[in-house]
Design an enzyme around this catalytic site. Structure first.
Site, PDB file in Angstrom:
ATOM      1  N   PHE A  22       0.813  -1.075   0.224  1.00  0.00           N
ATOM      2  CA  PHE A  22      -0.455  -0.196  -0.018  1.00  0.00           C
ATOM      3  C   PHE A  22       1.067   1.205  -0.327  1.00  0.00           C
ATOM      4  O   PHE A  22       1.633   1.430   0.405  1.00  0.00           O
ATOM      5  CB  PHE A  22      -0.664   0.241   0.792  1.00  0.00           C
ATOM      6  CG  PHE A  22      -1.896   0.692   1.087  1.00  0.00           C
ATOM      7  CD1 PHE A  22      -3.493   0.164   0.960  1.00  0.00           C
ATOM      8  CD2 PHE A  22      -2.167   1.760   1.114  1.00  0.00           C
ATOM      9  CE1 PHE A  22      -4.757   0.749   0.958  1.00  0.00           C
ATOM     10  CE2 PHE A  22      -3.495   2.769   0.965  1.00  0.00           C
ATOM     11  CZ  PHE A  22      -4.671   2.385   0.824  1.00  0.00           C
TER      12      PHE A  22
ATOM     13  N   TRP B 263      -1.448  -3.084   7.692  1.00  0.00           N
ATOM     14  CA  TRP B 263      -2.283  -4.060   8.679  1.00  0.00           C
ATOM     15  C   TRP B 263      -1.909  -5.769   9.124  1.00  0.00           C
ATOM     16  O   TRP B 263      -1.349  -6.271   9.689  1.00  0.00           O
ATOM     17  CB  TRP B 263      -3.232  -4.085   8.346  1.00  0.00           C
ATOM     18  CG  TRP B 263      -4.375  -4.872   9.335  1.00  0.00           C
ATOM     19  CD1 TRP B 263      -4.453  -6.336   9.066  1.00  0.00           C
ATOM     20  CD2 TRP B 263      -5.518  -4.815  10.460  1.00  0.00           C
ATOM     21  NE1 TRP B 263      -5.604  -6.412  10.370  1.00  0.00           N
ATOM     22  CE2 TRP B 263      -5.583  -5.819  10.997  1.00  0.00           C
ATOM     23  CE3 TRP B 263      -5.893  -3.717  11.250  1.00  0.00           C
ATOM     24  CZ2 TRP B 263      -6.972  -6.226  11.827  1.00  0.00           C
ATOM     25  CZ3 TRP B 263      -6.290  -4.010  12.232  1.00  0.00           C
ATOM     26  CH2 TRP B 263      -6.908  -4.551  12.241  1.00  0.00           C
ATOM     27  N   GLU B 264      -1.215  -5.984   7.427  1.00  0.00           N
ATOM     28  CA  GLU B 264       0.002  -7.585   7.298  1.00  0.00           C
ATOM     29  C   GLU B 264       1.321  -7.497   7.742  1.00  0.00           C
ATOM     30  O   GLU B 264       1.839  -8.607   7.713  1.00  0.00           O
ATOM     31  CB  GLU B 264      -0.483  -8.071   5.854  1.00  0.00           C
ATOM     32  CG  GLU B 264      -2.203  -7.922   5.732  1.00  0.00           C
ATOM     33  CD  GLU B 264      -2.991  -6.876   5.413  1.00  0.00           C
ATOM     34  OE1 GLU B 264      -2.523  -6.356   4.938  1.00  0.00           O
ATOM     35  OE2 GLU B 264      -4.221  -7.600   5.723  1.00  0.00           O
TER      36      GLU B 264
ATOM     37  N   VAL C 234       1.688   4.540   6.494  1.00  0.00           N
ATOM     38  CA  VAL C 234      -0.029   4.508   6.107  1.00  0.00           C
ATOM     39  C   VAL C 234      -0.137   6.676   6.129  1.00  0.00           C
ATOM     40  O   VAL C 234       0.509   7.504   7.363  1.00  0.00           O
ATOM     41  CB  VAL C 234      -0.585   4.320   7.387  1.00  0.00           C
ATOM     42  CG1 VAL C 234      -2.052   4.536   8.026  1.00  0.00           C
ATOM     43  CG2 VAL C 234      -0.161   2.553   7.646  1.00  0.00           C
TER      44      VAL C 234
ATOM     45  N   THR D 133      -9.842   9.353   7.118  1.00  0.00           N
ATOM     46  CA  THR D 133     -11.055   7.997   7.370  1.00  0.00           C
ATOM     47  C   THR D 133     -10.065   8.197   8.640  1.00  0.00           C
ATOM     48  O   THR D 133      -8.879   7.487   9.311  1.00  0.00           O
ATOM     49  CB  THR D 133     -10.339   7.558   6.453  1.00  0.00           C
ATOM     50  OG1 THR D 133     -10.829   5.829   7.229  1.00  0.00           O
ATOM     51  CG2 THR D 133      -9.730   6.867   5.544  1.00  0.00           C
TER      52      THR D 133
ATOM     53  N   HIS E 275      -9.901   4.538   9.451  1.00  0.00           N
ATOM     54  CA  HIS E 275      -8.862   3.751   9.069  1.00  0.00           C
ATOM     55  C   HIS E 275      -8.102   3.618   9.047  1.00  0.00           C
ATOM     56  O   HIS E 275      -7.345   2.890   9.777  1.00  0.00           O
ATOM     57  CB  HIS E 275      -9.880   3.142   7.508  1.00  0.00           C
ATOM     58  CG  HIS E 275      -9.616   1.922   7.176  1.00  0.00           C
ATOM     59  ND1 HIS E 275      -9.721   0.765   7.612  1.00  0.00           N
ATOM     60  CD2 HIS E 275      -8.149   1.323   6.578  1.00  0.00           C
ATOM     61  CE1 HIS E 275      -9.420   0.004   6.872  1.00  0.00           C
ATOM     62  NE2 HIS E 275      -7.915   0.079   6.185  1.00  0.00           N
TER      63      HIS E 275
ATOM     64  N   PHE F 283      10.715   0.067  13.452  1.00  0.00           N
ATOM     65  CA  PHE F 283      10.040   0.566  13.348  1.00  0.00           C
ATOM     66  C   PHE F 283       9.842   1.446  11.714  1.00  0.00           C
ATOM     67  O   PHE F 283      10.551   2.606  12.704  1.00  0.00           O
ATOM     68  CB  PHE F 283       8.851   0.699  14.805  1.00  0.00           C
ATOM     69  CG  PHE F 283       7.262   1.178  14.208  1.00  0.00           C
ATOM     70  CD1 PHE F 283       6.445   0.290  13.380  1.00  0.00           C
ATOM     71  CD2 PHE F 283       7.297   2.417  13.820  1.00  0.00           C
ATOM     72  CE1 PHE F 283       5.263   0.397  12.649  1.00  0.00           C
ATOM     73  CE2 PHE F 283       5.744   2.576  13.606  1.00  0.00           C
ATOM     74  CZ  PHE F 283       4.689   1.419  13.535  1.00  0.00           C
TER      75      PHE F 283
ATOM     76  N   ARG G  84       9.977  12.159   4.474  1.00  0.00           N
ATOM     77  CA  ARG G  84      10.656  11.280   5.072  1.00  0.00           C
ATOM     78  C   ARG G  84      10.999   9.154   4.498  1.00  0.00           C
ATOM     79  O   ARG G  84      11.620   8.852   5.334  1.00  0.00           O
ATOM     80  CB  ARG G  84       9.491  10.120   6.334  1.00  0.00           C
ATOM     81  CG  ARG G  84       9.230  11.371   7.238  1.00  0.00           C
ATOM     82  CD  ARG G  84       7.918  11.862   7.988  1.00  0.00           C
ATOM     83  NE  ARG G  84       7.531  12.955   8.837  1.00  0.00           N
ATOM     84  CZ  ARG G  84       7.601  13.967   8.568  1.00  0.00           C
ATOM     85  NH1 ARG G  84       7.120  14.363   6.999  1.00  0.00           N
ATOM     86  NH2 ARG G  84       7.472  14.589   9.225  1.00  0.00           N
TER      87      ARG G  84
HETATM   88  N1  INI Z   1      -3.003   0.114   4.746  1.00  0.00           N
HETATM   89  C1  INI Z   1      -1.260   0.670   4.323  1.00  0.00           C
HETATM   90  O1  INI Z   1      -0.270   0.100   4.546  1.00  0.00           O
HETATM   91  N2  INI Z   1      -1.197   2.513   4.343  1.00  0.00           N
HETATM   92  C2  INI Z   1      -2.691   2.686   4.781  1.00  0.00           C
HETATM   93  O2  INI Z   1      -2.100   3.816   4.338  1.00  0.00           O
HETATM   94  C3  INI Z   1      -4.041   2.245   4.462  1.00  0.00           C
HETATM   95  N3  INI Z   1      -4.749   3.427   4.550  1.00  0.00           N
HETATM   96  O3  INI Z   1      -4.962   4.141   4.185  1.00  0.00           O
HETATM   97  O4  INI Z   1      -6.192   2.406   4.693  1.00  0.00           O
HETATM   98  C4  INI Z   1      -3.552   0.917   4.310  1.00  0.00           C
HETATM   99  N4  INI Z   1      -4.757   0.033   4.370  1.00  0.00           N
HETATM  100  C5  INI Z   1      -4.710  -1.171   4.176  1.00  0.00           C
HETATM  101  C6  INI Z   1      -4.428  -1.721   5.513  1.00  0.00           C
HETATM  102  O5  INI Z   1      -3.191  -2.045   5.457  1.00  0.00           O
HETATM  103  C7  INI Z   1      -4.740  -3.948   4.783  1.00  0.00           C
HETATM  104  O6  INI Z   1      -4.326  -4.079   3.834  1.00  0.00           O
HETATM  105  C8  INI Z   1      -6.298  -4.054   4.688  1.00  0.00           C
HETATM  106  O7  INI Z   1      -7.360  -3.222   5.783  1.00  0.00           O
HETATM  107  C9  INI Z   1      -6.856  -5.616   4.675  1.00  0.00           C
HETATM  108  O8  INI Z   1      -6.426  -6.394   5.627  1.00  0.00           O
END
Ligand code: INI
Length: 157
Positions: free
Chosen positions: A26, A61-62, A85, A90, A92, A117, A131
């Site tokens: 992402f 997240w993963e 991220v 949002t 999220h 990290f 960054r």
């Molecule tokens: N994942 C990121 O690494 N960066 C982000 O900015 C982001 N946003 O904005 O939603 C993001 N979302 C995906 C998340 O990491 C998972 O892959 C997804 O939720 C599936 O589990």
């Protein structure tokens, strides 16, 4: 004879260290720069590229599940978590960034393997670019230095 405290510090010599980089896809335009910065720093400090593993995951997240699997395997001296991220508009963001951070910390504590990290958590895309090799340095390179030092500290304890 004087009594001196035992002082432990980690060198920045990466010779022989086995390191895995786990990177989210992402926002890959930014994350790829973090990966390049981390790899460059590891090899400049003496790591053999053959001892470096790069694992790509969907997003921040993963990161923890793969970090945990690598740490459990017992074949790495240090781990580097890289991602980006961006807050946007949002909530999220808070869940993804929060879980990435707490998950990385949990892996390090529970497995005894250092996890540097290098996940950017920014309000804007521009702040992330700054960054990732922009005017505020490269967080991937910084994370690599931390990974080397922590691997050495743990080996020296
Ligand atoms: N994942 C990121 O690494 N960066 C982000 O900015 C982001 N946003 O904005 O939603 C993001 N979302 C995906 C998340 O990491 C998972 O892959 C997804 O939720 C599936 O589990």
């Amino acid at each position: 004879m004087t009594n001196e405290p035992r002082e432990v510090a980690g060198s920045l010599d990466a010779t022989g260290l086995r390191v895995a980089i786990v990177a989210g896809r992402f926002n890959d335009a930014v994350v790829d720069r973090l990966v390049a910065g981390a790899l460059d720093t590891l090899t400049r400090h003496g790591a053999d590229p053959a001892d470096v593993t790069i694992v790509r995951v969907p997003g921040a997240w993963e990161l923890p599940i793969v970090l945990d699997s690598l740490a459990a395997g017992g074949t790495v001296d240090a781990l580097i978590a890289l991602g980006c991220v961006v807050r946007g508009a949002t909530p999220h963001f808070d869940y993804v960034a929060g879980e990435a951070a707490s998950g990385c910390a949990a892996v390090a504590r529970q497995r005894g393997v250092p996890v540097a990290f290098g996940v950017l958590t920014t309000d804007t895309w521009e702040q992330a670019v700054e960054r990732a090799g922009g005017k505020l340095g490269n967080k991937g390179a910084e994370a690599a230095v931390t990974a080397i030092e922590m691997a050495r500290v743990l080996k020296a304890l």
